[in-house]
Design a protein around this motif. Structure first.
Motif, PDB file in Angstrom:
ATOM      1  N   GLU A   1       4.353  10.865  10.176  1.00  0.00           N
ATOM      2  CA  GLU A   1       4.871   9.505   9.996  1.00  0.00           C
ATOM      3  C   GLU A   1       6.275   9.398  10.589  1.00  0.00           C
ATOM      4  O   GLU A   1       6.615   8.423  11.258  1.00  0.00           O
TER       5      GLU A   1
ATOM      6  N   PHE B   1       0.842  -1.194   0.000  1.00  0.00           N
ATOM      7  CA  PHE B   1       0.000   0.000   0.000  1.00  0.00           C
ATOM      8  C   PHE B   1       0.878   1.245   0.000  1.00  0.00           C
ATOM      9  O   PHE B   1       0.597   2.222  -0.674  1.00  0.00           O
ATOM     10  N   GLN B   2       1.960   1.196   0.754  1.00  0.00           N
ATOM     11  CA  GLN B   2       2.843   2.354   0.842  1.00  0.00           C
ATOM     12  C   GLN B   2       4.146   2.140   0.088  1.00  0.00           C
ATOM     13  O   GLN B   2       4.689   3.070  -0.486  1.00  0.00           O
ATOM     14  N   SER B   3       4.637   0.895   0.104  1.00  0.00           N
ATOM     15  CA  SER B   3       5.886   0.660  -0.610  1.00  0.00           C
ATOM     16  C   SER B   3       5.972  -0.757  -1.125  1.00  0.00           C
ATOM     17  O   SER B   3       5.314  -1.659  -0.591  1.00  0.00           O
TER      18      SER B   3
ATOM     19  N   SER C   1       8.622   4.987  18.127  1.00  0.00           N
ATOM     20  CA  SER C   1       8.822   3.543  18.319  1.00  0.00           C
ATOM     21  C   SER C   1      10.142   3.258  19.018  1.00  0.00           C
ATOM     22  O   SER C   1      10.300   2.243  19.674  1.00  0.00           O
TER      23      SER C   1
ATOM     24  N   GLY D   1       5.951  -3.101   8.371  1.00  0.00           N
ATOM     25  CA  GLY D   1       6.582  -1.913   8.965  1.00  0.00           C
ATOM     26  C   GLY D   1       5.989  -1.525  10.305  1.00  0.00           C
ATOM     27  O   GLY D   1       6.721  -1.223  11.270  1.00  0.00           O
ATOM     28  N   ALA D   2       4.661  -1.566  10.395  1.00  0.00           N
ATOM     29  CA  ALA D   2       4.017  -1.062  11.604  1.00  0.00           C
ATOM     30  C   ALA D   2       4.099  -2.043  12.770  1.00  0.00           C
ATOM     31  O   ALA D   2       3.700  -1.713  13.886  1.00  0.00           O
TER      32      ALA D   2
ATOM     33  N   LYS E   1       5.975   9.292  14.282  1.00  0.00           N
ATOM     34  CA  LYS E   1       5.487   7.975  14.710  1.00  0.00           C
ATOM     35  C   LYS E   1       6.639   6.974  14.779  1.00  0.00           C
ATOM     36  O   LYS E   1       6.766   6.220  15.740  1.00  0.00           O
TER      37      LYS E   1
ATOM     38  N   GLY F   1      -0.542   1.077   9.686  1.00  0.00           N
ATOM     39  CA  GLY F   1       0.266   2.257   9.978  1.00  0.00           C
ATOM     40  C   GLY F   1      -0.447   3.560   9.646  1.00  0.00           C
ATOM     41  O   GLY F   1      -0.345   4.535  10.383  1.00  0.00           O
TER      42      GLY F   1
ATOM     43  N   LYS G   1      -3.999   1.315  -3.610  1.00  0.00           N
ATOM     44  CA  LYS G   1      -4.251  -0.134  -3.516  1.00  0.00           C
ATOM     45  C   LYS G   1      -5.671  -0.412  -3.004  1.00  0.00           C
ATOM     46  O   LYS G   1      -6.286  -1.417  -3.355  1.00  0.00           O
TER      47      LYS G   1
ATOM     48  N   HIS H   1       0.905  -0.822   6.119  1.00  0.00           N
ATOM     49  CA  HIS H   1       0.427   0.557   6.183  1.00  0.00           C
ATOM     50  C   HIS H   1      -1.096   0.587   6.172  1.00  0.00           C
ATOM     51  O   HIS H   1      -1.719   1.424   6.794  1.00  0.00           O
ATOM     52  N   SER H   2      -1.689  -0.364   5.444  1.00  0.00           N
ATOM     53  CA  SER H   2      -3.141  -0.305   5.286  1.00  0.00           C
ATOM     54  C   SER H   2      -3.893  -1.334   6.114  1.00  0.00           C
ATOM     55  O   SER H   2      -5.078  -1.171   6.346  1.00  0.00           O
TER      56      SER H   2
HETATM   57  P1  ATP Z   1       0.329  -3.027   3.147  1.00  0.00           P
HETATM   58  O1  ATP Z   1       1.024  -4.242   3.658  1.00  0.00           O
HETATM   59  O2  ATP Z   1      -0.763  -2.561   4.040  1.00  0.00           O
HETATM   60  O3  ATP Z   1      -0.041  -3.091   1.721  1.00  0.00           O
HETATM   61  P2  ATP Z   1       2.927  -1.852   3.051  1.00  0.00           P
HETATM   62  O4  ATP Z   1       3.394  -3.227   2.750  1.00  0.00           O
HETATM   63  O5  ATP Z   1       3.285  -0.784   2.121  1.00  0.00           O
HETATM   64  O6  ATP Z   1       1.371  -1.829   3.241  1.00  0.00           O
HETATM   65  P3  ATP Z   1       4.784  -1.764   5.220  1.00  0.00           P
HETATM   66  O7  ATP Z   1       5.878  -1.300   4.372  1.00  0.00           O
HETATM   67  O8  ATP Z   1       4.824  -3.138   5.759  1.00  0.00           O
HETATM   68  O9  ATP Z   1       3.390  -1.474   4.531  1.00  0.00           O
HETATM   69  O10 ATP Z   1       4.637  -0.815   6.487  1.00  0.00           O
HETATM   70  C1  ATP Z   1       4.568   0.549   6.321  1.00  0.00           C
HETATM   71  C2  ATP Z   1       4.017   1.133   7.583  1.00  0.00           C
HETATM   72  O11 ATP Z   1       4.897   0.837   8.670  1.00  0.00           O
HETATM   73  C3  ATP Z   1       3.934   2.646   7.500  1.00  0.00           C
HETATM   74  O12 ATP Z   1       2.754   3.088   8.129  1.00  0.00           O
HETATM   75  C4  ATP Z   1       5.140   3.084   8.284  1.00  0.00           C
HETATM   76  O13 ATP Z   1       4.972   4.366   8.838  1.00  0.00           O
HETATM   77  C5  ATP Z   1       5.170   2.027   9.354  1.00  0.00           C
HETATM   78  N1  ATP Z   1       6.464   1.927  10.011  1.00  0.00           N
HETATM   79  C6  ATP Z   1       7.646   1.637   9.459  1.00  0.00           C
HETATM   80  N2  ATP Z   1       8.614   1.666  10.384  1.00  0.00           N
HETATM   81  C7  ATP Z   1       8.023   1.979  11.562  1.00  0.00           C
HETATM   82  C8  ATP Z   1       8.483   2.171  12.895  1.00  0.00           C
HETATM   83  N3  ATP Z   1       9.773   2.048  13.197  1.00  0.00           N
HETATM   84  N4  ATP Z   1       7.578   2.486  13.834  1.00  0.00           N
HETATM   85  C9  ATP Z   1       6.291   2.622  13.532  1.00  0.00           C
HETATM   86  N5  ATP Z   1       5.785   2.456  12.310  1.00  0.00           N
HETATM   87  C10 ATP Z   1       6.638   2.141  11.334  1.00  0.00           C
END
Ligand code: ATP
Ligand code: MG
Length: 832
Positions: A284, A23-25, A291, A356-357, A287, A246, A81, A218-219
């Motif tokens: 962000e 969703f984010q990356s 952590s 990430g979250a 946040k 996240g 997404k 993220h989502s």
């Molecule tokens: P999805 O899995 O929902 O499609 P994604 O794969 O893009 O999304 P991730 O890359 O797994 O998501 O996670 C991104 C999220 O994790 C973001 O919200 C980011 O701010 C959060 N995140 C990353 N590092 C940290 C941290 N150290 N503390 C808190 N949140 C974090």
């Protein structure tokens, strides 16, 4: 209702790639001889932001797009997404819309599109196109890592995606020219990345090892329970919360500061998209910092809105208080999977967390407390999904040999079929795939019908769906006719949940009963099901897609062997699919074509930009050098040239800001015409000493040999006198030439063209070599091992006179070296 068959699976085995479409990356993993590897993009970053930005001349995708999120916020698209497979009128879409800084629009089909300015025109792109663009970028990243074209791949989707969402992602893959061998559930990809390397899994007949996987992205928040045995994994249950990720924590922070800044600075942040985007970025960051750090942390944004700098602070404790509602939702899905599987907490071997979250301490605490155990973080939290997808792709690819590993996923929501029933005067209904049924899987159903009929597939527990419509699609079984006797015909319908987790009615056939051998009345041996009754005839799990086809054949053969008296003939029946939000093939083809055009446009724009940058670089480079290394070599033309460079620099900011590629190419040529002679004089002066040195060394060497010859050195007494005299003259002439050129050049002004070019000196060196070398390196005549007569010349010299052997200036490397290098570059073999 348009018929669109499923994309054929072409097992070309060319590329083995996994994409985590986040969703984010996003992350890209590939299989290479060394194993699975997460690859970096052109910014040397393994993470590619899920952003697409539209400009007046091109698109930017990934990191380049994310960098425009503030400057070009209305046309920089992110968080898309969530719109796959959704109607524009979907309440979810409508509520998400208010948090976006870019515009959404309705597609002619009713699905969700995004509205941007692209190429100075207002354009609406479907969600499939936007994700297609992102996939184009990821594909290029994989291609540049593998250095070959990429088509075959595995792409991840959340395990809670419905059919419409999955089909939409499949279409996006097709738009990007990808052949998606499997849409893989994100958590299942993670289980594979975990399990395939484990050497100590219980034997197949033993109690499996149960591991819980949690992915907090993220989502969304996804939980799955997996049972591992040697060589296989089986998902037992999944649960999720698509409103816990996240971004939901970011939303809380953003709302908090919007409120605070409203009071403190009288700012209406949400009215200014640019400010809102900046606040999201800062929240962000905050946040993530929280952590790692529990003390007060500052949030400062300069020139935030209306020239006001804003500042505030927050600490983890306060943050957790604000998020109490969100954090309370962590437990739900955990409890759900435990209830679904009826497992006890003692049965859980480990709890692995990724995403990430999952780094948020309060989340970890809650999960850990729920299970009463420490969490494991043995997997790479960001890359595990992509790596799992690449592993799955390697398993599916014939080009790679991977350890046998069977993967059984689950159906996330129970699926029912309903149809018109004459017998029951109304709708009949049957659950074909209960929740957590193994997938992929096929079932064959039998109907007795006289005419074409429609099956409607739907999710029978809509409350569980994170999606407003329970309908999957309608399937019209065509060309059904009664038997010759006038009775209902037997129709076999195969339904399945395929490797992508998508339901389909994959085939239907009419079984005609022909005359029996003895001319008796045909008789079915089984109790014939009542008219309209549905009965499950055979059920089998699907392995890989290729096996799938083989097995189907086997199972679909009429059971003639068992019932020799009845002869049957099977006729394939066409099926008309009517799937919710499915793109028509015309539209899809048009999207594929448009993506090609946009890729071309991006390429042209890149070339144009490169041409412009070349002019700019030349201007800066030359200006520096004119006062540096080139200074000695410029005469009165310096001022004209300097002026020209300055003019060009100004031009680049004015009329030359936006020109065709050729204009820049011409401009560069014009500059080079002035700069080249200066640069050449400089290069000549740089290289001349070495060229003279080489020539001098060669001359000296031949002179030594001639001297030795004259001194009657044994080594040379076989040489021909006349030839040696010629060599002598040649060498002397060369020396005279060299001395005179050197003298002339030494008194020549550096701002003038040199009297002798490096090329000429090199040519002279070569010429001497070809004239002299054959003469002096002539081998001594071979003397037979002495029988009786002694040779006049004494014993043959064992060495081949290499000591003073001049080396051929043409050859940079001794012979043999090249060959060795070629051997070292054998193509690498496949991994095991
Ligand atoms: P999805 O899995 O929902 O499609 P994604 O794969 O893009 O999304 P991730 O890359 O797994 O998501 O996670 C991104 C999220 O994790 C973001 O919200 C980011 O701010 C959060 N995140 C990353 N590092 C940290 C941290 N150290 N503390 C808190 N949140 C974090
Ligand atoms: Mg993710």
């Amino acid at each position: 209702g348009e018929h669109r068959s499923e994309t054929p699976v072409i097992v070309s085995g060319m590329s083995v790639v996994g994409f985590d479409l986040g969703f984010q990356s996003c992350y890209v993993a590939v299989a290479r001889a060394g194993g699975i590897e997460t690859v970096a993009n052109e910014y040397s970053d393994r993470c590619t932001p899920s952003f697409v930005s539209f400009g007046p001349r091109n698109r930017s995708i990934g990191a380049a797009a994310k960098s425009q999120v503030v400057t070009n916020c209305k046309n920089t698209v992110q968080s898309f997404k969530q719109f796959h497979g959704r109607a524009f009128s979907d309440s979810y879409v409508q509520s998400a819309k208010s948090n976006l800084v870019y515009d959404l629009a309705q597609m002619p089909s009713g699905s969700t599109g995004i509205k941007v300015m692209y190429m100075e025109e207002e354009r609406v792109f479907s969600i499939e196109q936007v994700t297609g663009m992102l996939l184009t970028k990821l594909k290029e990243t994989a291609e540049s890592a593998l250095k070959k074209p990429v088509a075959d791949c595995v792409i991840s989707v959340p395990s809670y995606f419905t059919d419409a969402e999955r089909r939409s992602v499949m279409d996006a893959a097709q738009i990007a020219g990808l052949n998606c061998l499997r849409l893989m559930n994100e958590t299942t990809a993670v289980t594979l990345a975990y399990g395939i390397y484990k050497q100590d899994l219980p034997a197949p007949e033993e109690k499996p090892r149960i591991v819980v996987f949690v992915d907090l992205g993220h989502s969304g928040y996804q939980v799955s329970v997996c049972a591992f045995n040697k060589g296989k994994l089986k998902i037992l249950a999944t649960a999720f919360d698509s409103e816990l990720g996240g971004k939901d924590f970011d939303d809380i922070l953003v709302n908090h500061f919007c409120e605070e800044f409203g009071k403190k600075y009288k700012l209406d942040v949400k009215s200014k998209p640019r400010a809102l985007v900046r606040l999201y970025q800062e929240c962000e960051k905050l946040k993530k910092l929280m952590s790692a750090n529990s003390s007060d942390l500052p949030l400062n944004i300069e020139c935030f809105m209306n020239d006001i700098d804003v500042s505030s602070k927050l600490n983890r404790g306060q943050f957790e208080e604000m998020c109490a509602g969100l954090l309370a939702k962590v437990e739900g899905p955990l409890r759900s999977v435990m209830e679904q599987t009826k497992l006890k907490k003692e049965d859980i071997y480990a709890v692995e967390i990724v995403g990430g979250a999952s780094r948020i301490p309060a989340i970890k605490e809650r999960i850990s407390k729920f299970f009463g155990k420490e969490l494991s973080t043995t997997l790479n939290a960001d890359e595990a999904v992509a790596r799992g997808c690449a592993l799955q792709c390697a398993i599916l690819s014939p080009a790679f040999k991977v350890r046998e590993f069977s993967i059984t996923d689950v159906v996330p929501y129970s699926i029912s079929l309903k149809w018109n029933s004459a017998a029951e005067e109304g709708l009949s209904d049957c659950e074909v795939f209960p929740k957590n049924h193994a997938a992929p899987f096929s079932k064959v159903l039998t109907f007795y019908r006289k005419e074409p009929f429609t099956l409607e597939a739907y999710y029978n527990s809509p409350k569980e769906l994170p999606y407003p419509s329970a309908t999957i699609g309608r399937f019209l079984i065509q060309n059904v006719v009664p038997q010759a006797s006038g009775e209902s015909a037997k129709v076999k319908v195969k339904v399945r949940v395929n490797v992508h987790g998508v339901f389909s009615v994959s085939s239907a056939s009419l079984v005609e009963v022909l005359k029996t051998a003895e001319g008796e009345e045909p008789m079915e041996t089984d109790q014939t099901p009542k008219e309209e009754e549905v009965c499950v005839l055979c059920v089998y799990a699907l392995g890989t897609t290729t096996e799938d086809a083989k097995q189907e054949k086997k199972n679909d053969q009429p059971p003639q062997a068992k019932k020799p008296k009845v002869k049957t003939k099977t006729v394939e029946l066409p099926i008309e699919n009517n799937l919710d939000w499915q793109l028509s093939s015309e539209v899809l083809n048009m999207f594929v074509e448009n993506e090609g055009k946009m890729i071309m446009q991006d390429k042209l724009e890149k070339e144009r930009n490169d041409a412009k940058n070349n002019v700019e670089e030349y201007v800066y480079d030359m200006r520096d050098k004119l006062h540096g290394v080139l200074e000695k070599f410029v005469n009165e033309d310096r001022d004209t040239f300097s002026l020209k460079l300055e003019d060009t620099e100004n031009w680049l900011y004015e009329d030359g800001e936006d020109q065709q590629k050729q204009v820049y190419i011409d401009k560069l040529a014009e500059l080079k015409k002035m700069g080249q002679p200066i640069h050449e004089r400089y290069m000549e002066a740089e290289e001349r000493p070495k060229a003279f040195e080489d020539l001098g060394r060669q001359i000296q060497m031949y002179m030594k040999i001639i001297e030795a010859y004259k001194a009657k050195d044994e080594q040379y007494d076989h040489l021909d006198e006349l030839e040696v005299t010629r060599v002598d003259k040649h060498v002397n002439d060369a020396m005279v030439w060299m001395n005179s050129k050197m003298n002339q050049q030494n008194s020549q002004d550096l701002t003038l063209d040199p009297v002798v070019k490096v090329e000429e000196i090199k040519a002279k060196t070569k010429e001497i070599y070809s004239a002299c070398n054959p003469v002096v390196s002539k081998p001594k005549p071979k003397v037979e091992p002495p029988k009786e007569e002694k040779t006049e010349n004494g014993p043959v010299n064992g060495q081949e006179g290499t000591e003073n052997q001049p080396c051929n200036p043409d050859k940079a490397m001794p012979a043999g070296t090249e060959q060795e290098t070629a051997e070292n570059k054998l193509p690498e073999m496949d991994i095991d």
